[in-house]
Design an enzyme around this catalytic site. Structure first.
Site, short mmCIF file in Angstrom:
data_model
loop_
_atom_site.label_atom_id
_atom_site.label_comp_id
_atom_site.label_asym_id
_atom_site.label_seq_id
_atom_site.Cartn_x
_atom_site.Cartn_y
_atom_site.Cartn_z
CG ASN A 9 -1.67 1.25 1.43
OD1 ASN A 9 -1.83 2.02 0.49
ND2 ASN A 9 -2.18 1.48 2.63
CE LYS A 11 0.59 3.40 5.02
NZ LYS A 11 0.12 3.42 6.38
CG HIS A 97 -5.87 1.53 5.10
ND1 HIS A 97 -5.45 2.44 6.04
CD2 HIS A 97 -4.82 0.68 4.88
CE1 HIS A 97 -4.19 2.17 6.37
NE2 HIS A 97 -3.79 1.11 5.67
CD GLU A 99 -3.03 5.18 6.83
OE1 GLU A 99 -3.04 5.29 5.60
OE2 GLU A 99 -2.07 4.70 7.48
CD GLU A 169 -3.59 -2.97 7.26
OE1 GLU A 169 -2.50 -3.21 6.76
OE2 GLU A 169 -4.17 -1.89 7.09
N GLY A 175 2.12 2.01 10.79
CA GLY A 175 3.01 3.16 10.67
C GLY A 175 3.65 3.56 11.99
CB SER A 215 5.10 -1.88 11.92
OG SER A 215 4.59 -0.59 12.20
C1 PEP Z 1 -0.82 -0.12 5.80
O1 PEP Z 1 -0.73 0.95 5.24
O2 PEP Z 1 -1.76 -0.88 5.56
C2 PEP Z 1 0.23 -0.50 6.77
C3 PEP Z 1 0.14 -1.65 7.38
O3 PEP Z 1 1.25 0.41 6.96
P1 PEP Z 1 2.67 0.12 7.66
O4 PEP Z 1 3.21 -1.16 7.08
O5 PEP Z 1 3.51 1.30 7.33
O6 PEP Z 1 2.41 -0.02 9.14
#
Ligand code: PEP
Length: 259
Positions: A9, A11, A97, A99, A169, A175, A215
């Site tokens: 992703n 982003k 997601h 976010e 997630e 992040g 992460s």
């Molecule tokens: C994501 O954007 O779905 C995500 C898991 O980000 P990160 O790996 O940076 O934590």
């Protein structure tokens, strides 16, 4: 046997030039990987979809978008529909997601509408579910997961759910550099799979792929992917660099595809 799936992703990062560069670099890294062994997906921003599609055409990498609107067309300024994503070359689309839930008022209801629109037009949804830190600390993780799965998938047939990928997630791990322990990931994934048994049936649940996201990096992918109910990863930050994303794919593949 569930086929592993690792998606990047991107982003809101990368303009067209750097996106093409990253996609090209990954294509070179992955050319020897058997498409039958793993699904690899890149999810760039809307403005780069067509260009990345061109780079990865006829490769073992698929394209995904980061969101979709549920109407096919109309006066919905700023939105992009499922037929438009198909037209740009997408196979997958990330839906719900955290976010989007956190900053753009995404709810289980909008997630449900988006999943239905995506499926109707032949896109494969990657549906994100997961609890916040406050919810985990209040012992509400399973309640949140039940709500996200039950309400997000409401009205879908087993045949439709079979085409969905679920991404667990935990919001506190996205992040932040904090990763769920492999035991925490396995517990949540098993819980989600058991929900699918309850709402659908055992066979369906056994076939649905559940990715972990939060992460993920080369250093932790093997331990996470080694869990029996973890079928892949949704990777944010570490998918923005050729070295880290290709290392994640290679290590993840080694764990799941023993040749
Ligand atoms: C994501 O954007 O779905 C995500 C898991 O980000 P990160 O790996 O940076 O934590």
């Amino acid at each position: 046997m569930r086929k592993p799936i690792i998606a990047g992703n991107w982003k809101m990062y990368k303009t067209i030039g750097p996106a093409i560069e990253l996609a090209n670099g990954l294509k070179r890294e992955f050319y020897k990987i058997e498409p039958a062994d793993i699904d690899i997906v890149l999810c760039p921003v809307y403005t780069c979809l067509s260009e990345v599609a061109e780079v990865i055409a006829n490769s073992n990498i698929a394209l995904g978008a980061q969101d979709v609107y549920w109407q096919d067309e109309g006066a919905f300024t700023g939105e992009v529909s499922a037929p438009m994503l198909k037209d740009a070359g997408c196979t997958y689309v990330i839906i719900g997601h955290s976010e989007r839930r956190q900053f753009f008022a995404e709810t289980n209801d909008t997630v449900n509408k988006k999943i239905k629109a995506a499926l109707k037009h032949g896109l494969l949804p990657i549906v994100c579910v997961g609890e916040s830190l406050a919810e985990r600390e209040a012992n509400k993780t399973f309640d949140v997961l039940t709500g996200h799965v039950q309400n997000g998938l409401v009205g879908l047939t087993a045949e439709e759910v079979a085409r969905i990928v679920i991404a667990y997630e935990p919001v506190w791990a996205i992040g932040t550099g904090k990763t769920a322990t492999s035991a925490q990931a396995q517990e949540a994934h098993k819980y989600i799979r058991d929900l699918l048994v309850k709402f659908y049936n055992k066979e369906l649940a056994a076939g649905v792929r559940i990715q972990y996201g939060g992460s993920v990096k080369p250093e932790n992918i093997e331990e996470i992917m080694a869990q029996p109910d973890v079928d892949g990863a949704l990777v944010g930050g570490a998918s923005l660099k050729i070295e880290s994303f290709s290392e994640i794919i290679k290590r993840g593949l080694k764990v799941k595809v023993k040749k």
